[in-house]
Scaffold this motif. Structure first.
Motif, PDB file in Angstrom:
ATOM      1  N   TRP A 122       2.554   1.588  -3.459  1.00 13.40           N
ATOM      2  CA  TRP A 122       1.589   1.935  -4.515  1.00 13.40           C
ATOM      3  C   TRP A 122       1.171   3.394  -4.407  1.00 13.40           C
ATOM      4  CZ3 TRP A 122       0.155  -0.788  -8.707  1.00 13.40           C
ATOM      5  CH2 TRP A 122      -0.953  -0.329  -9.414  1.00 13.40           C
ATOM      6  N   VAL A 123       0.868   3.850  -3.199  1.00 18.23           N
ATOM      7  CA  VAL A 123       0.455   5.239  -3.000  1.00 18.23           C
ATOM      8  C   VAL A 123       1.621   6.186  -3.279  1.00 18.23           C
ATOM      9  CG1 VAL A 123      -0.343   6.924  -1.295  1.00 18.23           C
ATOM     10  CG2 VAL A 123      -1.369   4.659  -1.367  1.00 18.23           C
ATOM     11  N   SER A 124       2.820   5.833  -2.812  1.00 14.61           N
ATOM     12  CA  SER A 124       3.992   6.684  -3.053  1.00 14.61           C
ATOM     13  C   SER A 124       4.288   6.792  -4.541  1.00 14.61           C
ATOM     14  CB  SER A 124       5.209   6.120  -2.318  1.00 14.61           C
ATOM     15  OG  SER A 124       4.994   6.114  -0.931  1.00 14.61           O
ATOM     16  N   ARG A 138       4.036   4.185 -16.003  1.00 16.46           N
ATOM     17  CA  ARG A 138       3.868   3.524 -14.714  1.00 16.46           C
ATOM     18  C   ARG A 138       4.473   2.119 -14.780  1.00 16.46           C
ATOM     19  NH1 ARG A 138       0.213   4.856 -10.617  1.00 16.46           N
ATOM     20  NH2 ARG A 138       0.119   3.277  -8.982  1.00 16.46           N
ATOM     21  N   TRP A 165       2.697  -3.696 -12.315  1.00 15.92           N
ATOM     22  CA  TRP A 165       2.271  -4.011 -10.956  1.00 15.92           C
ATOM     23  C   TRP A 165       3.155  -5.097 -10.349  1.00 15.92           C
ATOM     24  CZ3 TRP A 165       0.974  -8.989  -9.762  1.00 15.92           C
ATOM     25  CH2 TRP A 165       0.684  -9.848 -10.824  1.00 15.92           C
ATOM     26  N   SER A 173       7.505  -5.185  -2.655  1.00 14.83           N
ATOM     27  CA  SER A 173       6.883  -5.528  -1.374  1.00 14.83           C
ATOM     28  C   SER A 173       7.427  -6.847  -0.852  1.00 14.83           C
ATOM     29  CB  SER A 173       5.364  -5.616  -1.537  1.00 14.83           C
ATOM     30  OG  SER A 173       4.844  -4.407  -2.065  1.00 14.83           O
ATOM     31  N   ALA A 210       0.829  -1.204   0.000  1.00 19.90           N
ATOM     32  CA  ALA A 210       0.000   0.000   0.000  1.00 19.90           C
ATOM     33  C   ALA A 210       0.865   1.255   0.000  1.00 19.90           C
ATOM     34  CB  ALA A 210      -0.928  -0.010   1.219  1.00 19.90           C
ATOM     35  N   TRP A 211       1.913   1.248   0.808  1.00 23.25           N
ATOM     36  CA  TRP A 211       2.796   2.416   0.864  1.00 23.25           C
ATOM     37  C   TRP A 211       3.498   2.630  -0.475  1.00 23.25           C
ATOM     38  CZ3 TRP A 211       3.586   6.053   4.639  1.00 23.25           C
ATOM     39  CH2 TRP A 211       4.678   6.902   4.470  1.00 23.25           C
ATOM     40  N   GLY A 231       2.113   6.429  -7.013  1.00 26.49           N
ATOM     41  CA  GLY A 231       1.074   7.258  -7.616  1.00 26.49           C
ATOM     42  C   GLY A 231       1.307   8.733  -7.349  1.00 26.49           C
ATOM     43  N   PHE A 232       1.727   9.077  -6.138  1.00 21.41           N
ATOM     44  CA  PHE A 232       2.004  10.473  -5.799  1.00 21.41           C
ATOM     45  C   PHE A 232       3.175  11.003  -6.611  1.00 21.41           C
ATOM     46  CE2 PHE A 232       3.938  13.691  -2.912  1.00 21.41           C
ATOM     47  CZ  PHE A 232       2.892  14.608  -2.948  1.00 21.41           C
ATOM     48  N   SER A 233       4.210  10.184  -6.793  1.00 19.81           N
ATOM     49  CA  SER A 233       5.370  10.605  -7.581  1.00 19.81           C
ATOM     50  C   SER A 233       4.989  10.832  -9.038  1.00 19.81           C
ATOM     51  CB  SER A 233       6.483   9.550  -7.484  1.00 19.81           C
ATOM     52  OG  SER A 233       6.909   9.388  -6.156  1.00 19.81           O
TER      53      SER A 233
END
Length: 566
Positions: free
Chosen positions: A355-357, A374, A377, A384, A352-353, A359-361
């Motif tokens: 994936w969110v990081s 991107r 996955w 992870s 989760a960290w 996306g933010f980048s």
């Protein structure tokens, strides 16, 4: 290894007996032998099994058949293993990659650690109410650091993208320190029963800044003194190596004396050492021998930690029935369920960290008008899964105090050790199986930029060498009758460097052909070097040369062969 009054130790639910010094030495030798055997076994088996798992299995066998049990004073265990390992990590990590991916590394090393400590700590306490919240946070803190050594062992069998490995190494370098600092505060809360966010924040600033400063100052002063002595009185290889071994312990002990982070001091000392060594003042012989010594220390220290983990497993499993009662259950199978659940929680939070990081980048890049594809996955899942736990987690969990301030046993210590060991083993197994499947068939980036950089450096070095040879040749030949000898010798040396410049120039025109020629030349040179070495050994066996001469010549050939096979 130190043994004190047995009344001070309760190890894994059993009283610890005092050991005779000879028995202690025997244990050390057995552990070192097990580390050596593990290396040969991992090569002989040729199975997708990382060496740490082989070492754990060997340690388990020693625990089953041996008549001794190893119990270390937690503080001494911490001091023996962590400073040199963290110092070496800081010394050897590529600084350019560390700077390039600094935002990603910092997010994983600090943000993810705090996220893991809070999330997994609350999860463990909710799952096992018998474990106090402070102890649950302490367990989560020791589980937060990752271990690149175990990942490197896996990478030997499956190619891991270089940038991904750099990020994992940088993350591990820093999250060791941040995770263990969090452990310190969690243990303090468990011992005192109180926790102040303001005091913890102020302490953290002092612990972090002070630790980093101590490591920098200690290393800078020692290196300055060492270099001054070398310039004025000559350099002794043995003393130089010994100084490098003492630096991490000096930084660690001074920082702990000042109530700073000895962990961060060791990391800072290693990073400072790398910049100090960039001056190139040490002799080549010193650097070669020192690197060999540190390789051995890293191999032995990491190996002993995993062997110790396996050695403790039989005793821990024997006490599993008693340990599980702390959780309110009677079936030891619940312990396996807890280990699986904690591993899953760690992987989910890390995914989760990441994936969110990511996306933010990507969002910030788009805001700046930069379009970045991107990643698959599978790369995110691999990141992870690659966060395996290892030596630092084991070292950290074994430092949990044996008793509280009032003299009562530290709550759920045996349970925390069991769960940490289970997570280490399961994360290693999961990465060994999962990473090859996730990375198989994915396009791995080529390192063309680094190769071009290496070519430019080789050409610049060769040009500087030619200029220096010409200068020295004129200086030596000036006013001498046999000046032609100096010219001929210089010409032979300069021809070698001109050939290197020509080869590197061709590399820019036809990279594929240049690499093919370079590979052929390397094989021919290696074959020639091996023939030279076999001849030297034959001359030694027939007593036509002495052992000292043979050792010197073989060392030279080994260094040249390492250049082509490295």
């Amino acid at each position: 290894m130190a043994k004190c009054d047995a009344s001070q130790y309760i190890g894994f639910g059993r009283e610890v007996r005092i050991q005779h010094p000879l028995e202690t030495i025997t244990i050390v030798l057995v552990l070192l032998l097990a580390v050596v055997v593990s290396e040969y076994l991992s090569r002989m088996l040729r199975l997708p099994i990382p060496r740490p798992l082989v070492q754990i299995a060997l340690g388990g066998a020693i625990g089953l058949i041996g008549d001794f049990q190893v119990t270390l004073n937690p503080d001494i265990f911490f001091l023996l293993f962590l400073p040199p390992l963290l110092f070496l990590d800081g010394w050897r990590i590529p600084k350019e990659e560390l700077v390039r991916d600094s935002k990603t590394i910092l997010a994983l090393a600090f943000g993810l650690v705090v996220f893991t400590v809070l999330g997994v700590g609350l999860f463990i306490h909710a799952m096992i109410p018998a474990m106090p919240l402070a102890v649950a946070f302490a367990l989560a803190a020791v589980l937060s650091p990752t271990d690149p050594i175990a990942v490197s062992a896996i990478a030997a069998r499956v190619p891991i993208p270089k940038r991904m490995m750099n990020i994992l190494e940088g993350e591990s370098l820093l999250n060791d320190a941040s995770g263990l600092v969090c452990l310190r505060f969690a243990v303090a809360a468990a011992l005192t029963g109180t926790f102040s966010l303001y005091e913890a924040t102020a302490d953290f600033v002092w612990v972090a800044v002070g630790g980093l400063g101590v490591g920098f100052v200690v290393t800078t002063i020692i290196n300055a003194a060492k270099n001054w002595m070398a310039r004025h009185y000559g350099e002794d290889t043995g003393s130089q190596i010994l100084i490098s071994l003492l630096i991490p312990f000096a930084a660690y002990l001074l920082a702990e004396h000042l109530e700073c982070s000895g962990i961060l001091a060791a990391v800072s000392a290693g990073v400072t050492m790398s910049f100090s060594e960039a001056s190139g003042q040490a002799m080549a012989t010193t650097r070669v021998r020192r690197s060999t010594v540190w390789d051995m220390i890293q191999f032995a220290a990491n190996g002993i930690i995993f062997v110790l983990l396996g050695e403790q497993l039989p005793a821990i499993l024997r006490s599993a029935a008693e340990t599980v009662r702390l959780t309110g259950h009677h079936d030891p199978g619940w312990l396996l369920i807890y280990v699986l659940a904690i591993n899953l929680a760690l992987a989910v939070l890390r995914f989760a960290w990441a994936w969110v990081s990511l996306g933010f980048s990507l969002f910030r890049a788009r805001r700046r008008g930069i379009v970045i594809e991107r990643p698959s996955w599978r790369f995110v899942v691999a990141m992870s899964l690659a966060g395996v736990r290892g030596a630092i987690t084991l070292a950290g969990v074994l430092t949990l105090p044996l008793v509280l301030n009032d003299g009562s046993p530290f709550p759920a210590r045996d349970l925390a050790i069991f769960l940490a060991m289970g997570v280490i083993i399961l994360s290693l197994v999961a990465a060994s199986i999962g990473l090859p499947l996730l990375l198989h068939g994915l396009h791995l980036e080529t390192n063309t930029g680094q190769r071009a950089e290496e070519n430019r450096a080789r050409m610049a070095a060769a040009e500087a060498a030619i200029a220096e040879v010409e200068r020295v040749q004129h200086e030596l030949a000036e006013g001498k009758s046999d000046a032609d000898l100096y010219v001929a010798a210089a010409a032979r040396i300069m021809d070698l460097y001109r050939a290197r410049i020509e080869a590197q120039s061709r590399a820019g025109e036809d990279a594929a052909l240049a690499r093919q020629i370079e590979a052929i030349e390397a094989r021919l040179r290696v074959a020639a070097l091996k023939a030279e070495r076999m001849t030297i050994y034959r001359l030694l066996r027939t007593r036509k040369i002495g052992s000292e001469t043979a050792r010197k010549l073989v060392r030279e050939l080994d260094l040249m062969e390492a250049r082509y096979e490295g």
